[in-house]
Design a protein around this motif. Sequence first.
Motif, mmCIF file in Angstrom:
data_model
loop_
_atom_site.group_PDB
_atom_site.id
_atom_site.type_symbol
_atom_site.label_atom_id
_atom_site.label_comp_id
_atom_site.label_asym_id
_atom_site.label_seq_id
_atom_site.Cartn_x
_atom_site.Cartn_y
_atom_site.Cartn_z
ATOM 1 N N ALA A 189 81.044 78.506 -74.575
ATOM 2 C CA ALA A 189 81.480 79.711 -73.866
ATOM 3 C C ALA A 189 82.151 80.665 -74.851
ATOM 4 N N TRP A 190 82.076 81.951 -74.528
ATOM 5 C CA TRP A 190 82.834 82.988 -75.230
ATOM 6 C C TRP A 190 83.873 83.525 -74.257
ATOM 7 N N ARG A 191 85.123 83.606 -74.727
ATOM 8 C CA ARG A 191 86.201 84.145 -73.907
ATOM 9 C C ARG A 191 86.802 85.335 -74.656
ATOM 10 N N VAL A 192 86.829 86.494 -74.038
ATOM 11 C CA VAL A 192 87.347 87.707 -74.671
ATOM 12 C C VAL A 192 88.815 87.868 -74.305
ATOM 13 N N ALA A 193 89.681 87.972 -75.328
ATOM 14 C CA ALA A 193 91.092 88.287 -75.096
ATOM 15 C C ALA A 193 91.173 89.762 -74.719
ATOM 16 N N PHE A 194 91.435 90.031 -73.447
ATOM 17 C CA PHE A 194 91.297 91.378 -72.891
ATOM 18 C C PHE A 194 92.661 91.909 -72.445
ATOM 19 N N SER A 195 93.236 92.791 -73.260
ATOM 20 C CA SER A 195 94.532 93.384 -72.917
ATOM 21 C C SER A 195 94.385 94.571 -71.980
ATOM 22 N N GLY A 196 93.207 95.173 -71.965
ATOM 23 C CA GLY A 196 92.997 96.406 -71.219
ATOM 24 C C GLY A 196 93.120 97.639 -72.079
ATOM 25 N N GLY A 197 93.540 97.470 -73.350
ATOM 26 C CA GLY A 197 93.642 98.591 -74.277
ATOM 27 C C GLY A 197 92.280 99.001 -74.813
ATOM 28 N N LEU A 198 92.277 100.051 -75.639
ATOM 29 C CA LEU A 198 91.028 100.599 -76.164
ATOM 30 C C LEU A 198 90.181 99.542 -76.861
ATOM 31 N N ASP A 199 90.773 98.830 -77.804
ATOM 32 C CA ASP A 199 90.005 97.933 -78.673
ATOM 33 C C ASP A 199 89.323 96.824 -77.875
ATOM 34 N N SER A 200 90.092 96.131 -77.028
ATOM 35 C CA SER A 200 89.495 95.018 -76.287
ATOM 36 C C SER A 200 88.567 95.519 -75.187
ATOM 37 N N THR A 201 88.792 96.749 -74.693
ATOM 38 C CA THR A 201 87.880 97.327 -73.699
ATOM 39 C C THR A 201 86.499 97.549 -74.313
ATOM 40 N N VAL A 202 86.475 98.119 -75.517
ATOM 41 C CA VAL A 202 85.203 98.344 -76.201
ATOM 42 C C VAL A 202 84.537 97.008 -76.513
ATOM 43 N N LEU A 203 85.312 96.042 -76.999
ATOM 44 C CA LEU A 203 84.738 94.732 -77.338
ATOM 45 C C LEU A 203 84.110 94.082 -76.106
ATOM 46 N N LEU A 204 84.830 94.084 -74.986
ATOM 47 C CA LEU A 204 84.306 93.448 -73.789
ATOM 48 C C LEU A 204 83.052 94.175 -73.284
ATOM 49 N N HIS A 205 83.052 95.499 -73.337
ATOM 50 C CA HIS A 205 81.897 96.274 -72.910
ATOM 51 C C HIS A 205 80.681 95.957 -73.777
ATOM 52 N N LEU A 206 80.884 95.894 -75.086
ATOM 53 C CA LEU A 206 79.801 95.564 -76.008
ATOM 54 C C LEU A 206 79.236 94.171 -75.727
ATOM 55 N N LEU A 207 80.125 93.199 -75.562
ATOM 56 C CA LEU A 207 79.664 91.823 -75.362
ATOM 57 C C LEU A 207 78.976 91.664 -74.014
ATOM 58 N N ALA A 208 79.446 92.380 -72.999
ATOM 59 C CA ALA A 208 78.788 92.307 -71.696
ATOM 60 C C ALA A 208 77.364 92.855 -71.784
ATOM 61 N N ARG A 209 77.177 93.941 -72.531
ATOM 62 C CA ARG A 209 75.827 94.487 -72.719
ATOM 63 C C ARG A 209 74.953 93.511 -73.491
ATOM 64 N N LEU A 210 75.495 92.953 -74.583
ATOM 65 C CA LEU A 210 74.719 92.000 -75.375
ATOM 66 C C LEU A 210 74.373 90.766 -74.551
ATOM 67 N N ASN A 211 75.288 90.356 -73.693
ATOM 68 C CA ASN A 211 75.064 89.157 -72.896
ATOM 69 C C ASN A 211 73.907 89.336 -71.914
ATOM 70 N N ARG A 212 73.704 90.577 -71.473
ATOM 71 C CA ARG A 212 72.589 90.847 -70.570
ATOM 72 C C ARG A 212 71.252 90.929 -71.311
ATOM 73 N N GLN A 213 71.328 91.232 -72.626
ATOM 74 C CA GLN A 213 70.101 91.458 -73.398
ATOM 75 C C GLN A 213 69.641 90.225 -74.178
ATOM 76 N N HIS A 214 70.560 89.276 -74.410
ATOM 77 C CA HIS A 214 70.247 88.126 -75.261
ATOM 78 C C HIS A 214 70.718 86.839 -74.579
ATOM 79 N N ALA A 215 70.175 85.733 -75.035
ATOM 80 C CA ALA A 215 70.588 84.419 -74.530
ATOM 81 C C ALA A 215 71.853 83.994 -75.273
ATOM 82 N N LEU A 216 72.993 84.388 -74.749
ATOM 83 C CA LEU A 216 74.279 84.123 -75.382
ATOM 84 C C LEU A 216 75.117 83.202 -74.500
ATOM 85 N N PRO A 217 76.184 82.638 -75.039
ATOM 86 C CA PRO A 217 77.047 81.768 -74.230
ATOM 87 C C PRO A 217 77.629 82.517 -73.034
ATOM 88 N N PRO A 218 77.993 81.801 -71.971
ATOM 89 C CA PRO A 218 78.637 82.432 -70.814
ATOM 90 C C PRO A 218 79.875 83.217 -71.250
#
Length: 432
Positions: free
Chosen positions: A19-48
């Motif tokens: 599994a991949w777990r994103v440390a999500f504070s809600g700030g700019l940096d982690s918001t962009v990271l989570l958005h990017l990983l959510a998109r990649l997760n829909r496009q590729h066979a990645l961990p939950p």
Amino acid sequence: MSLESRLLDILSPWCNAPAWRVAFSGGLDSTVLLHLLARLNRQHALPPLTAIHIHHGLQPVADAWPEHCQAFCAQLRVPLQVVRVEVPPGASIEQAARRARYGALATGLGEGEVVVTAQHRDDQAETLLFRLLRGAGVRGLAAMPTSRALGRGQLVRPLLSVSRAELEHYAREHELSWVEDPSNRDTAYARNFLRHDVWPVLTQQWPQAAQSLARSAMHMAEAQQLLGELAMQDLAPASTPAPFAWLALPSLSLAPLLQLSDARQRNALRHWLAPLTRLPDTDHWAGWRSLREAADDAMPLWRLADGELRRAEGRLWWLSGDWLTEPVALPPFAGTTPVVLPGNGAVHWSGELPGGALRLAYRRGGERIHLSGRGRRDLKRLLNESNIPAFVRNRLPLLYQGEELLAVGNLPQWRPEAAGTGELIWHAPDWR
């Protein structure tokens, strides 16, 4: 290469993690990271993919952040876990909050799982500058590694080559919203002072300062890797088995270390101590010299942040946990059933149980034991002859039959006839 492709490339070694777990504070940096990983997760066979929000409760405005994070995660269809932590008061709120945060992240990680955090290139440059001003060595100036062990899994920072400006551009392009932590503007905190008052002046003169400092951190990381390899070579001759298999404490043979230069001794010990304790600063290494040079009968020790280093019987021994406290009163003896000794592991009898009233005790001085063919012998002298480290001797459980010393934990060679063929087995306390 697009930001998504760079991120996927960096995270490729962990694509088979449970599994991949994103440390999500809600700030700019982690918001962009989570958005990017959510998109990649829909496009590729990645961990939950899941997100975790650590709520420190240090300021009233933070109470609204979990709700914001929940709404954003619901939009992305990413499960969110909110974990509340207590930050103990102390000299550095920043440091205490960081420890609480990483402690919570480590506790929540399953075997082999990965927690992904959003530190970027500007954070890396600030970290290097901050540690340089504190007089850090090579290990500290290597700044933040791309990955490291955390709990039962791994911590990965995939954005260390990405600037904050790139993250801001991505957020604007995708019309993302995020929370702003008001404490980030408070220049009473050292990092904020560097970010808001020092960094703009530096970048005015040296526009590529962040990129250059991040590159220097990479050079320091490479140097630290080489120092680690040298340390492993120097530690190999010292990593001999301890003479007592039942004494499962981290230890080293001292003699091979003493053949090294002072600098190589410190380098080897830093490498060995790193998994055991927070490392000492430069001035505190005087404790190592005192430990190394003390007389053999002085029972020297070096107190460190999370335990202490002892020197005994030609070895260095690491003590922490229950080993730092004196064992308390002993419970009644239960024979072949293991008895938990408060602060001192457990004990049980192996073999046919002797008759009579049996009780447990610790050393008080003056104990004697009757050995077959050798008469009554002083226990202190026997312990000296056996090379039992001094810090262990008062922890050894003793078994009495009435007033007669019948057995010493884990030392069946001193067995009176009354003990038969049985043994007193002591499970020494864990050092962790």
